[in-house]
Design an enzyme around this catalytic site. Structure first.
Site, PDB file in Angstrom:
ATOM      1  N   CYS A 128       0.825  -1.245  -0.100  1.00  0.00           N
ATOM      2  CA  CYS A 128      -0.101  -0.045   0.037  1.00  0.00           C
ATOM      3  C   CYS A 128       1.008   1.218  -0.015  1.00  0.00           C
ATOM      4  CB  CYS A 128      -0.849   0.181   1.281  1.00  0.00           C
ATOM      5  SG  CYS A 128      -1.917  -1.485   1.496  1.00  0.00           S
ATOM      6  N   ARG A 140       5.209   0.402  -6.227  1.00  0.00           N
ATOM      7  CA  ARG A 140       4.918  -0.253  -5.162  1.00  0.00           C
ATOM      8  C   ARG A 140       4.019  -1.442  -5.208  1.00  0.00           C
ATOM      9  NH1 ARG A 140       6.436   2.517   0.014  1.00  0.00           N
ATOM     10  NH2 ARG A 140       4.911   1.285   1.107  1.00  0.00           N
ATOM     11  N   TRP A 193      -2.888  -2.575  -1.682  1.00  0.00           N
ATOM     12  CA  TRP A 193      -2.522  -4.109  -1.955  1.00  0.00           C
ATOM     13  C   TRP A 193      -3.374  -4.632  -0.980  1.00  0.00           C
ATOM     14  CZ3 TRP A 193       0.863  -7.903   0.059  1.00  0.00           C
ATOM     15  CH2 TRP A 193       1.298  -8.735  -0.764  1.00  0.00           C
ATOM     16  N   ASN A 227      -1.691   2.005   6.154  1.00  0.00           N
ATOM     17  CA  ASN A 227      -1.017   0.663   5.739  1.00  0.00           C
ATOM     18  C   ASN A 227      -0.699  -0.075   6.555  1.00  0.00           C
ATOM     19  OD1 ASN A 227      -0.781   2.388   3.051  1.00  0.00           O
ATOM     20  ND2 ASN A 227       1.409   2.669   3.233  1.00  0.00           N
ATOM     21  N   GLY A 228      -0.420  -1.571   6.454  1.00  0.00           N
ATOM     22  CA  GLY A 228       0.175  -2.270   7.314  1.00  0.00           C
ATOM     23  C   GLY A 228      -1.301  -3.165   7.774  1.00  0.00           C
ATOM     24  N   GLU A 262      20.782 -14.788  -7.809  1.00  0.00           N
ATOM     25  CA  GLU A 262      20.304 -13.357  -8.085  1.00  0.00           C
ATOM     26  C   GLU A 262      19.610 -13.319  -9.660  1.00  0.00           C
ATOM     27  OE1 GLU A 262      19.239 -11.130  -6.538  1.00  0.00           O
ATOM     28  OE2 GLU A 262      19.023  -9.482  -8.100  1.00  0.00           O
ATOM     29  N   LYS A 303      16.042 -12.789 -10.593  1.00  0.00           N
ATOM     30  CA  LYS A 303      15.394 -11.623 -11.420  1.00  0.00           C
ATOM     31  C   LYS A 303      14.482 -12.523 -12.378  1.00  0.00           C
ATOM     32  CE  LYS A 303      16.158  -8.757  -9.828  1.00  0.00           C
ATOM     33  NZ  LYS A 303      16.734  -8.747  -8.545  1.00  0.00           N
ATOM     34  N   GLU A 316      11.117 -13.223 -11.306  1.00  0.00           N
ATOM     35  CA  GLU A 316      10.243 -11.928 -10.915  1.00  0.00           C
ATOM     36  C   GLU A 316       9.386 -11.336 -12.195  1.00  0.00           C
ATOM     37  OE1 GLU A 316      11.814  -9.290  -7.385  1.00  0.00           O
ATOM     38  OE2 GLU A 316      13.352  -9.601  -8.556  1.00  0.00           O
ATOM     39  N   HIS A 361      23.646 -34.626  -7.805  1.00  0.00           N
ATOM     40  CA  HIS A 361      23.070 -35.144  -6.560  1.00  0.00           C
ATOM     41  C   HIS A 361      21.511 -35.001  -6.847  1.00  0.00           C
ATOM     42  CE1 HIS A 361      26.901 -35.682  -4.778  1.00  0.00           C
ATOM     43  NE2 HIS A 361      27.327 -34.587  -5.327  1.00  0.00           N
ATOM     44  N   LYS A 365       7.472  -3.504  -4.073  1.00  0.00           N
ATOM     45  CA  LYS A 365       8.681  -2.898  -4.099  1.00  0.00           C
ATOM     46  C   LYS A 365       9.230  -2.938  -2.742  1.00  0.00           C
ATOM     47  CE  LYS A 365      12.531  -1.156  -5.507  1.00  0.00           C
ATOM     48  NZ  LYS A 365      13.454  -2.074  -6.173  1.00  0.00           N
TER      49      LYS A 365
HETATM   50  C1  AGP Z   1      14.319  -8.025  -5.614  1.00  0.00           C
HETATM   51  O1  AGP Z   1      14.481  -8.017  -7.089  1.00  0.00           O
HETATM   52  C2  AGP Z   1      13.120  -8.255  -4.932  1.00  0.00           C
HETATM   53  N1  AGP Z   1      11.995  -7.278  -5.509  1.00  0.00           N
HETATM   54  C3  AGP Z   1      13.004  -8.343  -3.452  1.00  0.00           C
HETATM   55  O2  AGP Z   1      13.588  -9.669  -3.379  1.00  0.00           O
HETATM   56  C4  AGP Z   1      13.761  -7.407  -2.477  1.00  0.00           C
HETATM   57  O3  AGP Z   1      15.264  -7.477  -2.578  1.00  0.00           O
HETATM   58  C5  AGP Z   1      13.547  -7.801  -1.122  1.00  0.00           C
HETATM   59  O4  AGP Z   1      11.880  -7.622  -1.071  1.00  0.00           O
HETATM   60  C6  AGP Z   1      14.125  -6.951  -0.057  1.00  0.00           C
HETATM   61  O5  AGP Z   1      13.709  -5.625  -0.027  1.00  0.00           O
HETATM   62  P1  AGP Z   1      14.586  -4.400   0.605  1.00  0.00           P
HETATM   63  O6  AGP Z   1      16.111  -4.480   0.212  1.00  0.00           O
HETATM   64  O7  AGP Z   1      13.974  -3.191   0.439  1.00  0.00           O
HETATM   65  O8  AGP Z   1      14.511  -5.161   2.249  1.00  0.00           O
END
Ligand code: AGP
Length: 612
Positions: A2, A27, A74, A100-101, A487, A491, A494, A510, A607
């Protein structure tokens, strides 16, 4: 997650609120809404869907109101719908709230209010808040600040996390805001004031911010901002100037934020290195008072984070262990906080978070503090929650990262962790200075090395064109190349929604090799000279089972039968993940583009993950 925006001033509130909501779109959200005070009454405009839909509604009404609150939701409690969208009003229509929350005890509060005759029109946890405010406004102890007292009494009943904005038709020039475990900032203007859950939403209006603390209240009018603690005693608060440029949060000619942010990495790294070291000089972190004596007492370091930040932590572990000879464990924050980790005053806990607002990371930090460990935060956002909870803070200077998929924050986090490792090593005397000097020279060359990789974008694009219709991919590497594999795989998942897995290359036989069949794509990262031969052998095993291979390497490969090779500049192996991740970021980006997906706002993701 949110987003919240608020405005009180002398111009029409709605366009300011819409602009703020648009800049929070990154976000992730499913509905949007605004409440303004128009002709002494609350006017709520909201619906599910994009802010653009909301804008059609607000444009058709075009209110003159100069005070209002706004929200992108959200969904957590109740599906995305008009009824569940914020703002929510109390039954009398006198109080409007955005939140929010998560309110954990909303069931019992709803029962309490239902017994008192209140009715609910949504399935949200939030709707209890305006009704509680109304309840305390009409039934609470009489004070000379009845609005603020009613908000405080309502908030005292809440369990969970919240950032809340409240306006009332009974107080047409006033907004009240408060927070706990959910971010909220106040931008100070001239004859106008702004509120937001995230700085970019109001960056074009103000660079002077107040960062609201947990359990603190602010009462805003066009000309004043007053702060109160949880007992409603008034206090003053320092203002912070945020150096980010408003244009840094715009696309500047790039098709998407993610591509812009990939290309910003050389600058982000230069800025993050900043004044922490110069060639031939020792590292410096004047912002933290960590001493050699303190470091000598440390027998374990934890690096705790989520997602990409955790992957940066894995690379940091390698640097700290190699340079400082202190054992490092990397933990996922959501696991760490519940697994009763062994922590005491001899443990240093490092928390990595781009946003500084990730709920699990903050909770894991509070846990370590309660057990007597020192905590160090690495964040990209000045004054974010994590930095206010930690004993020490160091900042990455990547500038605002808008795309959900993290790119420049990751490379900046890695570079900062490596510089921190060098700093600790210099304090402890655990690594020869000549080795550290070579590493420093290599770090200073990173921006150029990244630019060289970015020059090969067309080759990566060509490979993306060949494979974007696939359903499964595998990423292999050893050592820090394995960290990069993880990583790269994240990516891809996502933003392209392609299933992918990362494996330590030596683990393949394995189990996972059973998944390798003719035509499957396997991506190999080969940068560590000590491990490259072994990784090549593992990759040959997949080639002989018919896999299509995409290799990223800084080594001269001979006699291999790989399909596609991207050559990247050789660097010290400690920092090679900063260079080798670039083609994988580009690969994920172009696959997503080929599939016609929304690169910056992938489905189901947010985000900053401010709920558990
Ligand atoms: C990264 O591409 C992601 N969207 C996600 O894994 C992100 O890195 C994670 O939520 C941590 O966020 P932060 O660094 O704001 O704590």
């Amino acid at each position: 997650m949110c987003g919240i925006v608020g405005y009180v001033g002398n111009k029409k509130a709605t366009p300011v609120l819409i602009k703020g909501l648009l800049s929070l779109e990154y976000r992730g959200y499913d509905s949007a809404g605004i409440a303004v005070i128009e002709d002494g009454k609350l006017l709520v405009m909201k619906d599910k869907g994009r802010v653009a839909n909301l804008q059609e509604i607000t444009d058709s009404i075009n209110p003159d109101a100069t005070i209002g609150i706004a929200h992108t939701r959200w969904a957590t409690h109740g599906k995305p719908s008009r009824e569940n969208s914020h703002p929510h009003m109390d039954n009398s229509g006198e109080f409007a709230v955005v939140h929010n929350g998560i309110i954990e005890n909303y069931h019992e509060l709803r029962e309490f209010l239902t017994e008192k005759g209140y009715k609910f029109s949504s399935q949200t946890d939030t709707e209890v808040i305006p009704n509680l405010i109304h309840y305390y406004y009409t039934n609470g102890v009489k004070t000379n600040t009845p609005f603020l007292s009613a908000v405080k009494s309502a908030v005292d009943d809440l369990r969970g996390s919240y950032a809340i904005e409240v306006v009332s038709s009974l107080y047409t020039d006033t907004m009240i805001v408060t927070r706990k475990d959910s971010p909220l900032v106040i931008g100070k203007g001239n004859g106008e004031n702004f509120v937001a859950s995230d700085i970019p939403a109001i960056l074009s209006y103000s660079k002077d911010f107040y960062l609201l603390d947990d359990n603190e209240y602010a009462v805003l009018t066009a000309d004043s901002i007053n702060f109160f603690d949880s007992s409603l005693s008034e206090h003053s608060k320092p203002i912070k100037n945020i150096e980010w440029d408003a244009t840094a949060a715009e696309k500047n000619g790039f098709e998407d934020y993610m591509l812009k942010e990939i290309y910003e990495q050389p600058t982000a790294i230069r800025e993050t290195i900043g004044a922490h070291f110069h060639l031939g000089e020792k590292c410096d972190f004047p912002e933290i008072d960590i001493t050699a004596d303190y470091l000598k007492t440390i027998n374990k370091i934890y690096i705790i984070a989520c997602g990409t930040a955790m992957h940066a932590g894995l690379v940091g572990k390698n640097a700290i262990e190699r340079l400082c000879h202190i054992p490092v464990e990397v933990d996922i924050a959501s696991e760490f906080r519940y697994r009763n980790p062994i922590i005491n005053e001899k443990t240093l806990c490092i928390y990595v978070s781009q946003s500084g607002e990730t709920a699990d990371t903050i909770a894991a930090l509070k846990l370590a503090r309660s057990k007597g460990a020192k905590t160090l935060a690495i964040s990209n956002v000045i004054g974010s929650s994590i930095t206010r909870e930690a004993d020490y803070t160091v900042y990455t200077h990547a500038g605002p990262e808008i795309a959900v998929a993290s790119t420049k924050a990751y490379t900046s986090q890695v570079v900062l962790l490596v510089i921190l490792a060098m700093y600790f090593a210099e304090l402890l005397g655990t690594t020869e200075q000549s080795i550290l000097d070579n590493l420093k020279a290599s770090i200073l060359d990173l921006p150029t090395a990244i630019e060289t990789v970015l020059d090969q974008t067309e080759q990566v694009k060509e490979f993306a064109n060949k494979i974007y219709t696939e359903h499964d991919m595998y990423f292999l590497g050893r050592g820090t190349d394995y960290c990069v594999a993880m990583e790269g795989s994240l990516k891809l998942k996502e933003i392209s929604y392609i299933h992918s897995e990362a494996y330590a290359a030596g683990e393949l036989k394995h189990g996972p090799i059973a998944l390798i069949e003719n035509g499957i794509t396997v991506i190999g990262i080969l940068t560590d000279p000590d491990l490259v031969e072994k990784s090549i052998s593992n990759l040959q095993e997949v080639v002989s089972r018919g896999a299509k291979t995409f290799i990223i390497t800084n080594q001269k490969l001979t006699n291999t039968s790989f399909d596609f090779i991207i050559n990247i500049p050789e660097t010290e192996s400690i920092i090679s993940p900063i260079v080798s991740i670039i083609p994988l970021q580009l690969l994920a980006y172009y696959i997503s583009k080929n599939k016609g997906l929304d690169v910056d706002k992938p489905r189901n993701l947010a985000k900053s993950v401010t709920v558990e």
